[in-house]
Design a protein around this motif. Structure first.
Motif, PDB file in Angstrom:
ATOM      1  N   ASP A  71      -8.660  -3.397  -2.698  1.00  0.00           N
ATOM      2  CA  ASP A  71      -7.527  -2.990  -3.528  1.00  0.00           C
ATOM      3  C   ASP A  71      -6.185  -3.029  -2.791  1.00  0.00           C
ATOM      4  O   ASP A  71      -5.187  -3.514  -3.333  1.00  0.00           O
ATOM      5  N   PRO A  92      -6.132 -10.821  -8.579  1.00  0.00           N
ATOM      6  CA  PRO A  92      -4.878 -10.690  -9.322  1.00  0.00           C
ATOM      7  C   PRO A  92      -3.651 -10.657  -8.424  1.00  0.00           C
ATOM      8  O   PRO A  92      -3.718 -10.216  -7.273  1.00  0.00           O
ATOM      9  N   ALA A  97      -2.264  -6.198 -10.313  1.00  0.00           N
ATOM     10  CA  ALA A  97      -3.063  -5.252  -9.532  1.00  0.00           C
ATOM     11  C   ALA A  97      -2.600  -3.811  -9.731  1.00  0.00           C
ATOM     12  O   ALA A  97      -3.328  -2.867  -9.423  1.00  0.00           O
ATOM     13  N   GLU A 100      -4.768  -0.891 -11.126  1.00  0.00           N
ATOM     14  CA  GLU A 100      -5.470   0.064 -10.268  1.00  0.00           C
ATOM     15  C   GLU A 100      -4.499   0.807  -9.370  1.00  0.00           C
ATOM     16  O   GLU A 100      -4.692   1.979  -9.064  1.00  0.00           O
ATOM     17  N   SER A 106      -1.740   2.625 -15.765  1.00  0.00           N
ATOM     18  CA  SER A 106      -2.907   2.232 -16.567  1.00  0.00           C
ATOM     19  C   SER A 106      -3.111   3.165 -17.760  1.00  0.00           C
ATOM     20  O   SER A 106      -3.461   2.710 -18.853  1.00  0.00           O
ATOM     21  N   PHE A 264      -3.671 -10.882 -15.875  1.00  0.00           N
ATOM     22  CA  PHE A 264      -4.684 -10.520 -14.880  1.00  0.00           C
ATOM     23  C   PHE A 264      -5.709 -11.641 -14.750  1.00  0.00           C
ATOM     24  O   PHE A 264      -6.351 -12.024 -15.715  1.00  0.00           O
ATOM     25  N   LEU A 268     -11.943  -7.809 -13.014  1.00  0.00           N
ATOM     26  CA  LEU A 268     -11.430  -6.532 -13.514  1.00  0.00           C
ATOM     27  C   LEU A 268     -12.622  -5.604 -13.724  1.00  0.00           C
ATOM     28  O   LEU A 268     -13.590  -5.955 -14.397  1.00  0.00           O
ATOM     29  N   TYR A 284      -9.665   1.792 -14.287  1.00  0.00           N
ATOM     30  CA  TYR A 284      -9.721   0.352 -14.021  1.00  0.00           C
ATOM     31  C   TYR A 284      -9.668   0.153 -12.508  1.00  0.00           C
ATOM     32  O   TYR A 284      -8.975   0.889 -11.803  1.00  0.00           O
ATOM     33  N   CYS A 286      -8.928  -3.266  -9.826  1.00  0.00           N
ATOM     34  CA  CYS A 286      -8.431  -4.641  -9.902  1.00  0.00           C
ATOM     35  C   CYS A 286      -9.278  -5.605  -9.085  1.00  0.00           C
ATOM     36  O   CYS A 286      -8.817  -6.677  -8.711  1.00  0.00           O
TER      37      CYS A 286
END
Length: 422
Positions: A71, A92, A97, A100, A106, A264, A268, A284, A286
């Protein structure tokens, strides 16, 4: 093809082992990799967040394709930086990204586009957050907005616990800048399901569902960890639920990101709760989950590199993504004391006949010996026709592996077995 994989955990080891199955792959470099990964790829001591170092290495070594899995580098814009140098990537861009990288983003996205999730409020002012908790329903969930190594979520069972969590995040900076903004949300009940999905920004092709075991101790007790084991498929994820998720969650999420100008592409991760009112999004990610990847990718029948390239080239709709009709179980072997304090440097002994079933997470190589070098040391995955057979086989392998201060949960998959019997 020369491939670069950014990262150095069990997830990356699983990705690398799967990529090696493609005959067009000449070399795989892992940055930074680990002692176990070094047996399947060339490890280079460049940190996963050293974006400049990663890009320089990729350019100088003629890398054809980069797979960015953790991440942090994704949120920092590693894919953007590599693409600017003409290197194609799986993962992504920074703009996407954020799904996340910021829980506030989000949650707002889901609210704006009607994607089912828990009710929530976002706070950047501690006094307002504490005031809100005076009347908020209990139990409640407190989340740090930014990345926190999977540990920035606290389920508070009492009002006092909730207030302490807020103070810890916002005043004591338990998660640094990640806790400057927090999300307080409704506590949902129901079985949890992890679904990873390949997407090219238009088409969504979900992978087989899985079930993680986050708590350190048997019976889902103890502290939250990065994950102590996984099974796949998840018995709670029925065909009917899968259809609802595609219609109500997966495609709406991709369409929402497109509408926000944040297309994206990559993997995912949907963390779901199957509530009495249907599936809802808990979170979520990424990227590939860890240790979900260690059960999902071994079940992938299609060629991983081909699928990854299809997400990059936006022709996923023309690419088959097929999984074996079998079950997988991964048991994590950790260092005693994880996730708080643990010793390192113990020799790991893995019999050669099960090396291909082992994904190494926290280990280093020294004098041709593999030594423990982290909390989660390795994961052992077996595939069988039934879930019980896969679980039993994984634990048989665990018995054959040894290192001082090793510990593991004895009940991985038991909850899923009970659910499968209902």
């Amino acid at each position: 093809m020369k491939i670069l994989v950014v990262g150095g955990g069990g997830r990356e080891h699983a990705v690398i082992k799967k990529l090696k199955e493609n005959k067009e792959v000449e070399e795989i470099f892992a940055l930074p990799g680990n002692g176990g990964i070094a047996r399947d790829a060339k490890c280079v001591n460049i940190g996963a967040t050293d974006i400049e170092g990663i890009v320089s290495f990729a350019v100088e070594n003629g890398i054809d394709y980069a797979v960015v899995t953790p991440d942090d580098p994704l949120v920092l814009g590693c894919v953007n930086a590599l693409e600017e140098k003409g290197i194609k990537c799986f993962g992504p861009r920074k703009e996407a990204a954020i799904i996340e990288g910021s829980k506030a983003f989000s949650k707002d996205l889901m609210k704006k586009y009607g994607i089912p999730t828990a009710e929530f409020e976002t706070f950047s002012d501690m006094k307002k957050a504490l005031s809100y908790l005076e009347t908020a329903p209990i139990p409640t969930v407190i989340k740090a907005d930014g990345l926190a190594l999977g540990k920035g979520v606290i389920i508070a069972q009492t009002r006092e616990e909730a207030k302490n969590a807020v103070i810890s995040m916002m005043q004591d900076k338990a998660f640094g800048k990640s806790g400057e903004t927090i999300v307080i949300e409704e506590f949902l009940e129901g079985p949890e399901v992890s679904v990873l999905a390949f997407t090219d920004g238009k088409t969504v092709k979900p992978m087989v569902s899985s079930m993680d075991h986050k708590r350190a101790l048997d019976g889902d007790r103890g502290l939250n960890t990065g994950g102590m084991g996984t099974i796949a498929p998840n018995p709670y994820y029925s065909e009917a639920i899968a259809e609802r998720c595609m219609k109500e969650i997966f495609l709406p999420t991709i369409n929402a990101m497109n509408a926000e100008g944040r297309t994206f592409k990559g993997c995912l991760y949907f963390g779901l709760m199957i509530t009495e009112n249907g599936p809802k999004v808990i979170e979520y990610n990424c990227r590939f989950g860890d240790p979900e990847t260690q059960v999902v990718l071994p079940l992938l029948e299609s060629d991983l590199l081909t699928v990854m390239l299809a997400t990059t080239n936006e022709n996923l709709d023309e690419t088959e993504v097929k999984f074996k009709d079998e079950c997988a179980c991964c048991v994590i072997m950790a260092s005693e004391g994880y996730p708080v304090k643990y010793e390192k440097g113990f020799e790991i002994r893995i019999p050669s006949d099960i090396e291909d079933k082992v994904f190494v997470a926290g280990a280093k190589e020294e004098n041709e010996k593999l030594l423990t070098n982290g909390g989660r040391v390795l994961g052992v995955t077996e595939i069988r026709n039934s879930l019980k057979e896969a679980i039993d086989a994984s634990y048989e392998d665990v018995k054959k592996i040894s290192f001082d201060n090793a510990f593991f949960r004895k009940d991985i998959g038991q909850r899923a077995l009970l659910a499968a019997e209902v």
